[in-house]
Design a protein around this motif. Structure first.
Motif, PDB file in Angstrom:
ATOM      1  N   SER A 207       5.209  -0.458   0.060  1.00 39.67           N
ATOM      2  CA  SER A 207       4.831   0.396  -1.063  1.00 39.67           C
ATOM      3  C   SER A 207       3.763   1.373  -0.594  1.00 39.67           C
ATOM      4  O   SER A 207       3.085   1.120   0.407  1.00 39.67           O
TER       5      SER A 207
ATOM      6  N   LYS B 201       0.662   4.057  -2.202  1.00 38.38           N
ATOM      7  CA  LYS B 201      -0.112   4.483  -3.357  1.00 38.38           C
ATOM      8  C   LYS B 201      -1.095   5.585  -2.958  1.00 38.38           C
ATOM      9  O   LYS B 201      -1.543   5.643  -1.814  1.00 38.38           O
TER      10      LYS B 201
ATOM     11  N   LYS C 276       5.824   6.242  -3.024  1.00 42.56           N
ATOM     12  CA  LYS C 276       6.796   5.652  -2.098  1.00 42.56           C
ATOM     13  C   LYS C 276       7.952   6.604  -1.826  1.00 42.56           C
ATOM     14  O   LYS C 276       8.487   6.639  -0.705  1.00 42.56           O
TER      15      LYS C 276
ATOM     16  N   ASP D 127       2.140   6.034  -7.534  1.00 38.47           N
ATOM     17  CA  ASP D 127       3.168   5.579  -6.594  1.00 38.47           C
ATOM     18  C   ASP D 127       3.754   6.784  -5.875  1.00 38.47           C
ATOM     19  O   ASP D 127       4.301   7.694  -6.499  1.00 38.47           O
TER      20      ASP D 127
END
Length: 220
Positions: free
Chosen positions: A133, A135, A159, A157
């Motif tokens: 992930s 951030k 990603k 987010d």
């Protein structure tokens, strides 16, 4: 003669098997991580992200001098990048921000080790990083001291903006004690382009230094 050759081959094979040793262990430590941006012949390195790593390992000793080692580690890598953006209320005024990018990464280092002495070894290998992930969090730089966290701001987010593979060859050194405790350090040079939607020749890489401690147990 054939019998002598067969006996010699069995003796050599037996000696080789005895020299082999498998040890398992755990390790953890500190990571100094930076992001590097390259575009149009210019490059900029981010401020570091001070973070950690933790995981396990297996060492397969081929002889007194050589070994192979595989690991499975977790580390939140990344860096803090400077961003300049126009004030939406006054387009002629620019505001300075710092974007903290955290790449939660599963690392799979594989290395070959050479033992200078029984306890001291050097290694070279490749770190295959899988970004689980990503951030980003913005802080404002008002030029008045510490960075100011934007009110109500949350980690975003990102990603979908980051490629999942972070390949980093590395060099390292390790010093191990007889009781299984060891200390190690590595420099990992990021070579994969992490920017999924890079324009032109733009490239974003992640390099990091790891310094830590661990313990090995087991063996034949």
């Amino acid at each position: 003669m054939k019998k002598l050759l067969l006996i010699a081959a069995i003796a050599v094979l037996g000696a080789n098997v005895n020299a082999q040793e498998v040890r398992f262990g755990a390790k953890a430590g500190y990571s100094y991580s930076t992001l590097k941006m390259k575009e149009d012949g210019k490059s900029e390195t981010s401020d570091p992200l001070h973070t950690f790593y933790v995981g396990g390992l297996v060492e397969y000793k081929l002889s007194d001098k050589f070994a192979l080692q595989g690991e499975l580690l977790y580390s939140p890598l990344g860096g803090k990048m400077k961003i300049q953006a126009a004030d939406p209320q006054d387009p002629t005024t620019f505001l300075n921000f710092k974007a903290k990018r955290t790449l939660h990464t599963l690392l799979i280092p594989v290395s070959a080790k050479y033992f200078i002495t029984e306890g001291l070894s050097v290694s070279a290998g490749a770190n295959v990083g899988l970004i689980l992930s990503a951030k980003e969090k913005l802080t404002a730089d008002l030029g008045l001291g510490p960075l100011v966290e934007l009110e109500g701001d949350q980690e975003v987010d990102i990603k979908d903006q980051v490629n999942a593979l972070n390949l980093a060859p590395f060099l390292g050194a390790e010093y191990a004690l007889e009781n299984g405790l060891f200390f190690d350090a590595r420099y990992n040079l990021g070579v994969s382009n992490l920017a999924k939607h890079a324009e032109g020749n733009g490239k974003l890489t992640n390099s990091f230094i790891q310094v830590g401690v661990g313990f090995k147990f087991g063996g034949n």
